[in-house]
Structures are given as C-alpha cells and as structure tokens.
Design an enzyme around this catalytic site. Structure first.
Site, PDB file in Angstrom:
ATOM      1  N   HIS A  79      85.146  -6.028 -63.217  1.00  0.00           N
ATOM      2  CA  HIS A  79      83.892  -6.461 -62.956  1.00  0.00           C
ATOM      3  C   HIS A  79      82.795  -7.019 -64.035  1.00  0.00           C
ATOM      4  CE1 HIS A  79      84.213  -3.650 -59.109  1.00  0.00           C
ATOM      5  NE2 HIS A  79      84.824  -4.733 -58.949  1.00  0.00           N
TER       6      HIS A  79
ATOM      7  N   LEU B 107      79.246  -9.974 -65.007  1.00  0.00           N
ATOM      8  CA  LEU B 107      78.317 -10.553 -64.603  1.00  0.00           C
ATOM      9  C   LEU B 107      78.589 -12.014 -65.647  1.00  0.00           C
ATOM     10  CD1 LEU B 107      74.423 -10.239 -64.015  1.00  0.00           C
ATOM     11  CD2 LEU B 107      75.108 -11.932 -65.765  1.00  0.00           C
TER      12      LEU B 107
ATOM     13  N   GLY C 279      87.788 -16.789 -62.049  1.00  0.00           N
ATOM     14  CA  GLY C 279      88.837 -16.960 -62.800  1.00  0.00           C
ATOM     15  C   GLY C 279      88.591 -15.750 -63.891  1.00  0.00           C
TER      16      GLY C 279
ATOM     17  N   MET D  22      87.949 -14.414 -68.027  1.00  0.00           N
ATOM     18  CA  MET D  22      86.591 -14.585 -69.161  1.00  0.00           C
ATOM     19  C   MET D  22      86.947 -16.248 -69.651  1.00  0.00           C
ATOM     20  SD  MET D  22      86.011 -11.308 -70.864  1.00  0.00           S
ATOM     21  CE  MET D  22      87.748 -10.709 -71.382  1.00  0.00           C
TER      22      MET D  22
ATOM     23  N   HIS E 253      91.425 -14.783 -53.640  1.00  0.00           N
ATOM     24  CA  HIS E 253      90.415 -14.223 -54.341  1.00  0.00           C
ATOM     25  C   HIS E 253      89.904 -14.358 -55.617  1.00  0.00           C
ATOM     26  CE1 HIS E 253      92.436 -10.917 -55.729  1.00  0.00           C
ATOM     27  NE2 HIS E 253      91.345 -10.286 -55.960  1.00  0.00           N
ATOM     28  N   GLY E 254      91.082 -14.858 -56.357  1.00  0.00           N
ATOM     29  CA  GLY E 254      91.130 -14.723 -57.930  1.00  0.00           C
ATOM     30  C   GLY E 254      92.455 -15.238 -58.481  1.00  0.00           C
TER      31      GLY E 254
END
Length: 486
Positions: A208, A210, A383, A385, A408-409
């Site tokens: 997780h 931001l 994706g 970092m 989803h990724g």
DNA sequence: ATGTGC
C-alpha cells in the site's frame, strides 16, 4: 493444438492470449488464463494453476474459472482470479475475494505540471508523510466513536462527504458511488470494529502506498481528454484497503463458514476455498459484513485523498479547487458483488468474485458513471515504485470474456522473505532517487525491500495483454515522482 | 494484506 505443460497441468491455447485448462474430475467448468506465453511461464512457477483448477469446483461457478495476466498464488483462490457464481444456486467464498476486502486504488488529478514540482519533491514527500498515517497498527486521520464507525460502515463515502471530507462530486467518481447499500455493521464483530476504530484514514503497510506521479504517455487522445489527462500532468495515486477491520471480517466468516458448511467444505479440494451456499444465512451475513468492510475501505481512501488535497494546498499555496484536484475514479481490486451478466443470451445474476482483478465495464453499462458512460469506466493499474502505472478504459470484450474484468497490477515475482534477502531498503531508495528522480519515504526499510521494483512482474506486459485482448484498453501511462508507504 | 498465528 498448441499446449503449455506445467507439472501435471496441461493448458490448451485457444487464442493468442487465451489458455484453457480443460474440465476434468470434479471441475464444474474449464479454467482460463488470459496471458502471453511469457506471463504464463511466470504464472506457472507457483500454485496458481492448481488453485485455478480447484476454484473450478466451487458450486455455481459459470463459464470459466478465470486467471488474469498478473495472476499469482493466493489464499485458496489465485490473486488475479475472477469467478462468477450463480446468485441462486452457487456460493460466495471469502477466500475468492481476499483478506483485504476492497483493497483498491483511486487516482486524483491536478493541474500542476512536472516542471512546477521539480526540485520540491523532498518538501512534498515530507509533507505527505507527516500528514498521512502509514505503517502497521493504529492511528488514522480520524479516531471514531462507536456511532461514527457504524455510520462509516453503513454509508461509506457518503459519510465522509457529509462530514467535510470531500465534495458530492467525489461520490459519482467511485465504483458503486462509494457506498454498498446492503452493508450491515451489525454483522461485523466487535473485534473487527475494535481493530478498525482508530485506522480510518491510514495507508497501512505492505504494497500500500500513496504516490505522486507524472503522466508520461497518452495512447488514446479522445479517451484521455474525456478523463482529463494530459502529458506532464501531475496526478496522485492512492492504494490501500480496509486495514485490520476487513482482515478480521474475512477471518471471522471463514471460520463460521468452515464450521457450519462442513459438507460443502469436505467436497472441495482445498479448505481455503470454504464457501457459503447461495441462499444460506451465512451467505447473506457475509455479504452484509463484507459490504461494511467495503464501505470502510472507500471511506479510508476518501479521507486520505482529502488530506492529500490539504497537503497540496499548503505546499503549493493555492486552494485545492484551484489546483483542480478532482478525483478521476476509485476502483476496487478485491471485491464480491451481485452483478447481472448475459450468459447464453440470458441475463442472470451472479456473485462476481474479483480478487486482484478490476471491474472494467465498457461504454453503455448502466453502472458506469454518467461522465464516462459513452467511453467506458476508467481502470487504474498501479505498477511498482520504479515503474509506471496505467490508466485504462473498460474494454468491449471484457463482458464476453471475463465478466467485465481485467488485471489489477504487476503481480509479485518473489516472496516477501526472498525480497528481503535480495534487497536492502536504503539502497533501493538511494538508487531510485539518484537514477530515476523518485523520492520514496517509508516507515520501514524492510517494506521498501519487500516492494523493490525487482520483486514485481513487468506491468507493461500485463497491460499490453489486457489491451490486445480488448478487456481493458490502454489510455495513459504515469511515472512515479514521490512515494510514501508503510 | 494483517496487532506477520493457532
């Protein structure tokens, strides 16, 4: 016919990117993997294909047990798995939705350009890190009393907007308008509520994060323009879920279902697929409790987004409205939902299980918000970092191939334990900053190691396959600028 | 993913 051999499982190639796992034994339907050969090779390295075969034994599963191009093994049911179970004669299975109920992502736009931010990354990443709670354990943007938590669980983003955490327009830009009406906080245990009461508005840990990003590529000018995306624009991607509350709801109901529906459990090839038959008391109760956790996760992302707006106001000394910090869309990656789909020319109702998969409804579906209904819903695929993320548009073929779903990724390539052996957090941060001008700030160096770019599959390849299949069409690509995480 | 366990 071309085949792919993986241990005791043989897949038949039915199209360039479609592989079929034939129906054998107790399977009720065949399995289907949507992947390129290169991705299938990675998928076949762990228990994913066996889990897909097992999932095809779940009652009422219709057409196919589905695995997305980013699939990998999960609890019982693959991450990157989709299963549509008949809502009358089928079942609902917590393991096919996931422990992190309504883990998902949202993308917030700004009218800033990358060159306006360049040189101020450190200042921004520090301000975000100081204002947005992250990491394991408690501490959120708001501390709730019992009545407030009940309201969050019942109403989701509606509660947030009514209490000053956003504007009415945010509601229309969430999948299902950010609220699951069937949610019932009465079906959520006191233990789950206890874990959730001080985590509303917190990122959590693991994958997780931001991330402040810049748009680097636009592939479809028309759709990008209706989404309000342009090259060099700064956007913010928020990825988090329902924290300890959702985790506890999943644990509680897995246990209850295992105890009460032992007959079904004993017929299934894996205990982790424990399922409540459609129409049973526990199926209804789990659906209501899951709905409450879904609302919790949506509120979580809403509060984090609104706090992000406030941080941008401080750093860039302009009101967020002037920075045009409008929500593009919020999509769930782990969710179970009653949906109507056409099968053999007939509309039927299903419990659609998406675990590490994104709804990708095309133009025209009534569930797509009015602003996007003539182009299709935005799909957001993060994706790692060190690599880009994508905005896609729900693809026309998703309805016939994948019950309106796509990936989803990037999908993990190695375990967290192995990642910590291969990488050191500080080194990863240094090289991201020095080589790619990406500023990462985290609570724990171990988390950075676990999430190092090298532990993920190639998101570009995942999205290419989605695009080629026509289940989710590529619209734009972004690249990280600042990242905060647990 | 997760007060990193039953």
């Amino acid at each position: 016919m071309e085949t792919f051999e993986a241990g005791n499982i043989t897949l038949n190639r039915v199209d360039e990117y479609i592989w079929e796992l034939p129906q054998t034994g107790e399977m009720r339907v065949p399995g289907r993997v949507f992947a390129s050969e290169a991705l299938l090779e990675e998928i076949s390295q762990d228990k994913t294909l066996q889990q897909l075969q097992n999932s095809a034994e779940l009652p009422g599963i219709t057409k196919y047990a589905i695995c997305m191009p980013d699939g990998h093994q999960g609890y019982g049911f693959p991450v990157g798995g989709v299963g549509a179970m008949d809502a009358e004669n089928g079942c609902i299975s917590p393991g096919a939705i996931g422990y992190d109920i309504n883990c998902g992502v949202r993308l917030v736009k700004t009218n800033l350009r990358y060159d306006e931010l360049r040189g101020r990354e450190e200042e921004l990443v520090n301000a975000l890190f100081a204002n947005i709670p992250s990491g394991l354990g408690g501490g959120g943007i708001v501390e709730t009393d019992e009545a407030t938590l009940e309201e969050i669980l019942s109403r989701g983003v509606e509660w947030a907007v009514d209490n000053g955490w956003g504007i009415a327009d945010d509601l229309a830009r969430c999948e299902d308008e950010g609220s699951r009406p069937e949610a019932d906080p009465g079906m959520v245990s006191d233990r789950a509520k206890g874990r959730g009461k001080n985590q509303v508005g917190s990122l959590g840990s693991g994958n997780h994060f931001l991330e402040v990003q810049r748009v680097t590529d636009v592939y479809d000018d028309t759709i990008a323009s209706s989404y309000g995306l342009t090259e060099e624009q700064i956007v913010v991607l928020i990825h988090c879920g329902s924290r300890g509350l959702g985790h506890q709801v999943c644990t509680d109901y897995l246990r209850k279902i295992e105890e009460r529906h032992t007959d079904l459990l004993n017929r299934l090839p894996d205990k982790e697929l424990a399922a409540a038959p459609a129409g049973s008391e526990l199926a209804a109760e789990y659906y209501q409790a899951m709905g409450a956790a879904i609302n919790y996760a949506w509120t979580n992302r809403q509060l984090i987004m609104h706090r992000t707006r406030q941080v941008f106001e401080e750093v860039f000394e302009r009101p967020w409205q002037e920075l045009e910090m409008e929500l593009l869309y919020d999509v769930a990656h782990n969710i179970g939902k009653k949906e109507t789909h056409e099968v053999d020319g007939k509309d039927r109702e299903f419990y659609v299980h998406r675990k590490g998969a994104t709804r990708a409804f095309p133009a025209g579906r009534p569930e797509v918000p009015e602003t996007y209904r003539n182009v299709g819903q935005p799909v957001i695929i993060p994706g790692s970092m060190g690599s880009g993320s994508y905005v896609l548009c729900g693809g026309e073929r998703s309805m016939s191939l994948t019950f309106g779903s796509t990936a989803h990724g990037a999908g993990r390539l190695m375990s967290r334990t192995q990642a910590k052996r291969e990488f050191w957090g500080g080194d990863v941060q240094d090289s991201l900053r020095d080589q790619q001008q990406i500023y990462v700030k985290a609570q724990s160096g171990a988390t950075v190691a676990e999430e190092a770019p090298g532990v993920y599959k190639d998101v570009d390849e995942v999205v290419r396959v989605s695009n080629e299949l026509g289940i989710g069409d590529r619209v734009a690509r972004t690249f990280p600028v600042c990242n905060i995480k647990g």
